[in-house]
Design a protein around this motif. Sequence first.
Motif, PDB file in Angstrom:
ATOM      1  N   MET A   1     -31.394 -19.762 -20.588  1.00 29.84           N
ATOM      2  CA  MET A   1     -32.073 -20.605 -20.028  1.00 29.84           C
ATOM      3  C   MET A   1     -33.724 -20.571 -20.414  1.00 29.84           C
ATOM      4  O   MET A   1     -34.328 -21.629 -19.933  1.00 29.84           O
ATOM      5  CB  MET A   1     -32.120 -19.997 -18.334  1.00 29.84           C
ATOM      6  CG  MET A   1     -30.808 -20.326 -17.675  1.00 29.84           C
ATOM      7  SD  MET A   1     -30.258 -21.855 -17.716  1.00 29.84           S
ATOM      8  CE  MET A   1     -29.070 -22.206 -19.115  1.00 29.84           C
ATOM      9  N   GLU A   2     -33.935 -19.604 -21.112  1.00 38.73           N
ATOM     10  CA  GLU A   2     -35.485 -19.611 -21.901  1.00 38.73           C
ATOM     11  C   GLU A   2     -35.715 -20.790 -22.858  1.00 38.73           C
ATOM     12  O   GLU A   2     -36.795 -20.800 -23.023  1.00 38.73           O
ATOM     13  CB  GLU A   2     -35.761 -18.171 -22.121  1.00 38.73           C
ATOM     14  CG  GLU A   2     -35.751 -17.198 -20.852  1.00 38.73           C
ATOM     15  CD  GLU A   2     -36.729 -15.954 -21.110  1.00 38.73           C
ATOM     16  OE1 GLU A   2     -37.424 -15.793 -22.104  1.00 38.73           O
ATOM     17  OE2 GLU A   2     -36.104 -15.042 -20.632  1.00 38.73           O
ATOM     18  N   VAL A   3     -34.520 -21.129 -23.267  1.00 41.49           N
ATOM     19  CA  VAL A   3     -34.781 -22.017 -24.584  1.00 41.49           C
ATOM     20  C   VAL A   3     -35.313 -23.289 -24.161  1.00 41.49           C
ATOM     21  O   VAL A   3     -36.313 -23.912 -24.547  1.00 41.49           O
ATOM     22  CB  VAL A   3     -33.604 -22.259 -25.304  1.00 41.49           C
ATOM     23  CG1 VAL A   3     -33.793 -23.371 -26.347  1.00 41.49           C
ATOM     24  CG2 VAL A   3     -33.206 -20.753 -25.886  1.00 41.49           C
ATOM     25  N   PRO A   4     -34.711 -23.995 -22.988  1.00 42.88           N
ATOM     26  CA  PRO A   4     -35.257 -25.316 -22.519  1.00 42.88           C
ATOM     27  C   PRO A   4     -36.506 -25.143 -21.801  1.00 42.88           C
ATOM     28  O   PRO A   4     -37.738 -25.814 -21.783  1.00 42.88           O
ATOM     29  CB  PRO A   4     -34.229 -25.678 -21.549  1.00 42.88           C
ATOM     30  CG  PRO A   4     -33.660 -24.602 -20.943  1.00 42.88           C
ATOM     31  CD  PRO A   4     -33.394 -23.658 -22.384  1.00 42.88           C
ATOM     32  N   ALA A   5     -36.855 -23.718 -21.333  1.00 34.16           N
ATOM     33  CA  ALA A   5     -37.983 -23.510 -20.594  1.00 34.16           C
ATOM     34  C   ALA A   5     -39.300 -23.545 -21.392  1.00 34.16           C
ATOM     35  O   ALA A   5     -40.394 -23.879 -21.041  1.00 34.16           O
ATOM     36  CB  ALA A   5     -37.892 -22.301 -19.716  1.00 34.16           C
ATOM     37  N   TYR A   6     -39.130 -23.016 -22.589  1.00 28.62           N
ATOM     38  CA  TYR A   6     -39.863 -22.756 -23.644  1.00 28.62           C
ATOM     39  C   TYR A   6     -40.268 -24.103 -24.402  1.00 28.62           C
ATOM     40  O   TYR A   6     -41.328 -24.404 -24.793  1.00 28.62           O
ATOM     41  CB  TYR A   6     -39.989 -21.471 -24.224  1.00 28.62           C
ATOM     42  CG  TYR A   6     -39.888 -20.080 -24.012  1.00 28.62           C
ATOM     43  CD1 TYR A   6     -40.537 -20.097 -22.315  1.00 28.62           C
ATOM     44  CD2 TYR A   6     -39.499 -19.060 -24.367  1.00 28.62           C
ATOM     45  CE1 TYR A   6     -40.532 -18.928 -21.987  1.00 28.62           C
ATOM     46  CE2 TYR A   6     -39.301 -18.095 -23.730  1.00 28.62           C
ATOM     47  CZ  TYR A   6     -40.004 -17.896 -22.371  1.00 28.62           C
ATOM     48  OH  TYR A   6     -40.129 -16.593 -21.684  1.00 28.62           O
ATOM     49  N   SER A   7     -39.326 -24.789 -24.385  1.00 18.10           N
ATOM     50  CA  SER A   7     -39.232 -25.928 -25.368  1.00 18.10           C
ATOM     51  C   SER A   7     -39.901 -27.324 -24.633  1.00 18.10           C
ATOM     52  O   SER A   7     -40.628 -28.182 -25.145  1.00 18.10           O
ATOM     53  CB  SER A   7     -37.983 -26.243 -26.157  1.00 18.10           C
ATOM     54  OG  SER A   7     -37.100 -26.534 -25.156  1.00 18.10           O
ATOM     55  N   LEU A   8     -39.476 -27.534 -23.477  1.00 16.39           N
ATOM     56  CA  LEU A   8     -39.659 -28.626 -22.635  1.00 16.39           C
ATOM     57  C   LEU A   8     -41.091 -28.604 -22.112  1.00 16.39           C
ATOM     58  O   LEU A   8     -41.456 -29.715 -21.567  1.00 16.39           O
ATOM     59  CB  LEU A   8     -38.521 -28.839 -21.613  1.00 16.39           C
ATOM     60  CG  LEU A   8     -37.113 -29.090 -21.985  1.00 16.39           C
ATOM     61  CD1 LEU A   8     -36.154 -29.299 -20.712  1.00 16.39           C
ATOM     62  CD2 LEU A   8     -37.063 -30.540 -22.762  1.00 16.39           C
ATOM     63  N   THR A   9     -41.596 -27.439 -22.088  1.00 15.35           N
ATOM     64  CA  THR A   9     -43.032 -27.463 -21.376  1.00 15.35           C
ATOM     65  C   THR A   9     -44.107 -27.988 -22.325  1.00 15.35           C
ATOM     66  O   THR A   9     -45.105 -28.410 -21.829  1.00 15.35           O
ATOM     67  CB  THR A   9     -43.278 -25.902 -20.956  1.00 15.35           C
ATOM     68  OG1 THR A   9     -43.181 -25.008 -22.247  1.00 15.35           O
ATOM     69  CG2 THR A   9     -42.590 -25.321 -20.014  1.00 15.35           C
TER      70      THR A   9
ATOM     71  N   VAL B   1     -35.134 -20.954 -15.231  1.00 14.67           N
ATOM     72  CA  VAL B   1     -35.832 -21.893 -16.031  1.00 14.67           C
ATOM     73  C   VAL B   1     -37.019 -22.136 -15.525  1.00 14.67           C
ATOM     74  O   VAL B   1     -38.087 -22.268 -16.417  1.00 14.67           O
ATOM     75  CB  VAL B   1     -35.013 -23.118 -16.162  1.00 14.67           C
ATOM     76  CG1 VAL B   1     -35.580 -24.360 -16.675  1.00 14.67           C
ATOM     77  CG2 VAL B   1     -33.641 -23.035 -16.893  1.00 14.67           C
TER      78      VAL B   1
ATOM     79  N   SER C   1     -40.761 -21.213 -17.157  1.00 20.84           N
ATOM     80  CA  SER C   1     -41.740 -22.542 -17.500  1.00 20.84           C
ATOM     81  C   SER C   1     -43.068 -22.012 -16.931  1.00 20.84           C
ATOM     82  O   SER C   1     -44.118 -22.177 -17.448  1.00 20.84           O
ATOM     83  CB  SER C   1     -41.282 -23.734 -16.878  1.00 20.84           C
ATOM     84  OG  SER C   1     -39.823 -24.129 -17.559  1.00 20.84           O
TER      85      SER C   1
END
Length: 296
Positions: free
Chosen positions: A122-130, A177, A181
């Motif tokens: 879940m940290e992958v989208p949290a760090y990339s989408l921010t 997530v 973020s």
Amino acid sequence: MDESPRWLAVTGRHERALKVLKKAARLNRRSLPGDEKVCTILRESKEEEPAKPRQGKTEIKVMIQEQLASLSILFRTPKLRRITLVLYGAYIIVNMSYYGLSLSGGNLSSDPFVFMVLSGLMEVPAYSLTVPIVAYFGRRLPTLFSFALSGVALLAIAPTPASYGWLVMTLAMAGKVCIASAYQILIFYSTELFPTEVRSRGVGTCFMVSRIGSIISPFINEILGSVYPWAPSAVFGATAFVASIVMLMLPETMGITLPESVAELESRETPSRKRSWLRVPTSEEKAQETRGSSEG
């Protein structure tokens, strides 16, 4: 690594700051207006008073007093004191919720190993989408909504029956997530809130204070989770929701010139309350605020 040219300018080391800026301009294929003009701009920054040499042997008591006096600068003025206290509270909450949720696999899932794997993913989208979110919506609103959505997702776990394991897992991952973020944006946001004069001191103490939350989180899981498996997530969700409300006390920093000194931060006018906090400031409004801060 080169020292920060902003910090060098504030402390009066203009020649070193000029060398760093010229090196950065060369690496980025940019041109500077000229050494004399750059030095003139750098000299406009407030210089710190040189430290007075101590006579005799250095005593531990004197060193402790100096360190306490250096730390107290974060609490001497109203605006900086508000920023410091709000960020301290936000860092404690985000650390407590982030690590506490990561350690909740035994309470929220029948298989803690699967919970841990999904929690890490879940940290992958949290760090990339921010990154695009912060670039478009600013810093305060994404941080606020990340805390709020995490709080809603974690609080929703409490009334969810244990038989709906897939729903509990979904809510927990949604909370992870959002809190991840919030953690990511908060680190970036805090570096822009503190003036250059005390930036490293402010951010460093924020990380130090945040460890209080990471120390508390295992005890919440162990003590409350052993009685009510949903209780830790309710605590983490409630505190995250409180943090989202507290974030309203901080100003937006997107498109605003970073303050060089504490005096510059305190002299800036508070943004007009007529602007809705739900609306991203336009480029004209940002330019007006930047001109107003530079004139002040």
